[in-house]
Design an enzyme around this catalytic site. Structure first.
Site: not given
Ligand SMILES: NC(=O)c1ccc[n+]([C@@H]2O[C@H](COP(=O)([O-])OP(=O)(O)OC[C@H]3O[C@@H](n4cnc5c(N)ncnc54)[C@H](OP(=O)(O)O)[C@@H]3O)[C@@H](O)[C@H]2O)c1
Length: 282
Positions: A15, A41-42, A63, A104-105, A128, A153
């Site tokens: 990714g 595949d996780i 993710a 993530t934020d 999400y 970001w």
């Protein structure tokens, strides 16, 4: 299957961020292996267990990252971002492995007037964000040796991101509207990858926020890009509410990065420096 316990296992290693983590590991002469879709595949328990069983160090960049689609594909997003992380944690606890999980934020609602610190209470405002927060919690509740690094970001050569979208639009549109009420720190995946490799060496426990230094609106980022590349485009500032979208976006994505700073091998760069470098490479 990973055969050497000192190997760094990078899940989601193809990714946008995972690619740079692998590149940074290579630069530092670290032993690593990458796993990603379609071969890995996780959410496939058998595949996950066979990959992580002999490993001591696991970096999870895998993710479900489509913020808009997560509103309707919530079950799939939950399986990838939460359930699989829980299973990862259970088996890491058994084997004693250290897991560095990327978050993530978007676990925050963005309503605070201040930069978010690790101790601040999360409150996601979209699907999400809720799946990512559930993943963080499953990781911690399973009591494996873990570290969560939240980024925000992010942009890189691979995949879709805000910087590339601005550039693509600027090539086809003379007028462009960009929101000026979302504030954060554009963060190059190359810089996040360096921070990840620094953490791999120290293997700390707990949550850490990482972002470039300085805060800026998306509109100001677009203006910076337009100026640097001398783009023939007229930019107009607008509000997030002017763009109807399925998923709500936090307006304040500012991170307080003082906790991670002492663990890093170098200073955190101002957002303009890696971005200018990125634009040159494009
Ligand atoms: N991009 C941002 O602005 C941003 C901001 C904050 C935090 N983050 C976090 O940063 C981390 C890395 O994301 P990214 O930006 O590098 O996004 P990305 O490019 O979408 O990377 C995620 C990787 O995970 C893979 N993946 C998805 N489902 C999987 C599954 N079931 N099994 C194995 N791999 C799977 C994806 O494969 P496919 O591409 O084939 O689906 C992709 O290679 C994530 O934890 C994300 O939440 C990103």
């Amino acid at each position: 299957m990973s055969d050497s316990p000192d190997k760094v296992i990078i899940l989601g290693g193809k990714g946008m961020l995972g690619t740079e983590v692998a590149a940074e590991c290579k630069r530092r002469g670290m032993n690593f292996e990458v796993f990603d879709l379609p071969e890995f595949d996780i959410t496939n328990t058998h595949q996950l267990l066979s990959v992580i069983h002999p490993a001591h160090t696991i970096v999870n960049c895998a993710a479900y990252t489509n913020v808009e689609k997560a509103e309707t594909e919530t079950e799939l997003a939950f399986r990838v971002n939460a359930e699989a992380v829980g299973l990862l944690a259970t088996s890491a606890k058994k084997s004693g492995a250290w897991v560095l999980h990327i978050s993530t934020d978007f676990v925050f609602d963005g309503a605070s007037g201040k930069p978010y610190a690790e101790k601040d209470i999360p409150h996601p405002i979209n699907a999400y964000g809720r799946t990512k927060l559930a993943g963080e919690r499953l990781l911690v509740e399973n009591h494996c040796h873990n570290c969560i690094m939240r980024v925000e970001w992010t942009y890189g050569m691979k995949g879709d991101n805000f910087i590339k979208k601005i550039l693509q639009k600027a090539r086809t549109q003379k007028d462009m509207k960009v929101v000026d009420d979302q504030i954060g720190s554009p963060t190059a995946t190359t810089e996040a990858a360096k921070a990840i490799c620094d953490l791999i060496h120290k293997k700390p426990t707990g949550i850490y926020h990482f972002a470039s230094q300085g805060y800026v609106s998306r509109f100001d980022v677009a203006q910076f890009i337009a100026e640097k590349l001398a783009l023939d485009v007229r930019l107009t500032a607008c509000k997030t509410s002017d763009f109807p979208s399925a998923a709500a976006r936090p307006l304040n994505s500012k991170f307080d990065c003082s906790k991670i700073r002492p663990l890093l091998s170098g200073p955190i760069k101002p957002w303009q420096v890696p971005l200018e470098e990125f634009l040159k490479q494009l």
